[in-house]
Design a protein around this motif. Sequence first.
Motif, PDB file in Angstrom:
ATOM      1  N   ARG A 138       0.831  -1.217   0.000  1.00 13.57           N
ATOM      2  CA  ARG A 138       0.000   0.000   0.000  1.00 13.57           C
ATOM      3  C   ARG A 138       0.861   1.260   0.000  1.00 13.57           C
ATOM      4  O   ARG A 138       0.547   2.244  -0.678  1.00 13.57           O
ATOM      5  CB  ARG A 138      -0.935  -0.004   1.209  1.00 13.57           C
ATOM      6  CG  ARG A 138      -2.017  -1.074   1.139  1.00 13.57           C
ATOM      7  CD  ARG A 138      -3.044  -0.905   2.264  1.00 13.57           C
ATOM      8  NE  ARG A 138      -3.982  -2.014   2.266  1.00 13.57           N
ATOM      9  CZ  ARG A 138      -3.836  -3.125   2.998  1.00 13.57           C
ATOM     10  NH1 ARG A 138      -2.787  -3.238   3.833  1.00 13.57           N
ATOM     11  NH2 ARG A 138      -4.723  -4.088   2.923  1.00 13.57           N
ATOM     12  N   ASP A 139       1.939   1.241   0.770  1.00 13.36           N
ATOM     13  CA  ASP A 139       2.839   2.400   0.782  1.00 13.36           C
ATOM     14  C   ASP A 139       3.427   2.630  -0.611  1.00 13.36           C
ATOM     15  O   ASP A 139       3.527   3.775  -1.070  1.00 13.36           O
ATOM     16  CB  ASP A 139       3.971   2.178   1.789  1.00 13.36           C
ATOM     17  CG  ASP A 139       3.513   2.322   3.233  1.00 13.36           C
ATOM     18  OD1 ASP A 139       2.417   2.894   3.449  1.00 13.36           O
ATOM     19  OD2 ASP A 139       4.233   1.858   4.136  1.00 13.36           O
ATOM     20  N   ARG A 142       0.852   4.172  -2.870  1.00 15.78           N
ATOM     21  CA  ARG A 142       0.677   5.601  -2.609  1.00 15.78           C
ATOM     22  C   ARG A 142       1.813   6.428  -3.217  1.00 15.78           C
ATOM     23  O   ARG A 142       1.608   7.573  -3.618  1.00 15.78           O
ATOM     24  CB  ARG A 142       0.580   5.863  -1.107  1.00 15.78           C
ATOM     25  CG  ARG A 142      -0.767   5.493  -0.504  1.00 15.78           C
ATOM     26  CD  ARG A 142      -0.909   6.025   0.914  1.00 15.78           C
ATOM     27  NE  ARG A 142      -0.083   5.277   1.854  1.00 15.78           N
ATOM     28  CZ  ARG A 142      -0.502   4.209   2.531  1.00 15.78           C
ATOM     29  NH1 ARG A 142      -1.739   3.758   2.349  1.00 15.78           N
ATOM     30  NH2 ARG A 142       0.296   3.588   3.379  1.00 15.78           N
ATOM     31  N   PRO A 148      -1.945   0.809  -8.668  1.00 20.78           N
ATOM     32  CA  PRO A 148      -2.919   0.987  -7.585  1.00 20.78           C
ATOM     33  C   PRO A 148      -4.079   0.003  -7.651  1.00 20.78           C
ATOM     34  O   PRO A 148      -4.807  -0.151  -6.666  1.00 20.78           O
ATOM     35  CB  PRO A 148      -3.406   2.425  -7.788  1.00 20.78           C
ATOM     36  CG  PRO A 148      -3.122   2.740  -9.218  1.00 20.78           C
ATOM     37  CD  PRO A 148      -1.881   1.980  -9.562  1.00 20.78           C
TER      38      PRO A 148
END
Length: 203
Positions: A138-139, A142, A148
Motif C-alpha cells: 500500500r505504501d 501511494r 494501484p
Amino acid sequence: MGRTAGATAAGTRERLLRAAADVFAERGYDGARVADVAEAAGLSNGAMYAYFTSKADLLVGALRAHGRRVLDELMSAASSSSIVDLLLATGRTLRRRRDAAGYLVIEALAAARRDEDVARPMRGYVRERIDGLAALVRDAQRRGELDPALPPDAVAHFCLSLAVGTALVPPDLHDVDDQEWGEFLARLVAGLAPPHRPETGAP
C-alpha cells in the motif's frame, strides 16, 4: 540446570528461542522433544516451562521472533529504497541456503496440518506476515511505484508463498543460474508497475 547467574528473563527467553530454532530445524517438530530444546539452551525442563507452555508455543514463539526480525529488516529497507529494488533484492536471496531459523516456517506449516495446537497460533502468525507485507504494498502504491489496482493482500500472499516454496526446494535439490533467476524476477516485478499512460496533447 536453571537460569544462568546474572541472566535476565529476556535473555533467557531469547536463548530458548535460538535453541528451539536449531533443534526444530535439525530434528523437525515431530522429532524434537521439549527436553532437547531445554538442554540445548542450558536449562531444565521446569525452567523452560516458565517461559513457554508447550512445544507448540515454543515453535511458534521461535517463528515469531525470526519473522519479526525479517519483517523489521524489510521495513527498514523499504524506507530507503524503492519497492522494485526491494522485491528484486529479496527475491534474489530466496534461492540461497537458509539458516536454521529460515526453515522454521516449513516445520511450523507442516505441523499445523496435523496439530491444531500449532494451527491456531500459526493462523495469527500468517495473518501478521500478510498484514505487514500488504502494508508495504500500500505504501508503494501511494508513492506511485506499484499499480494501484493491485490487491495488496493478494500480492502479499504471493510473496509469502514464493518464500515458502523456495525454502522447500533449496539449492542442493535444484539450483538455478543467478542471472537467469534475476532476469525472471525483473520480468515478474515489471508486471506490478503502474500501467503506462500515453501522453496527451498536440502531436
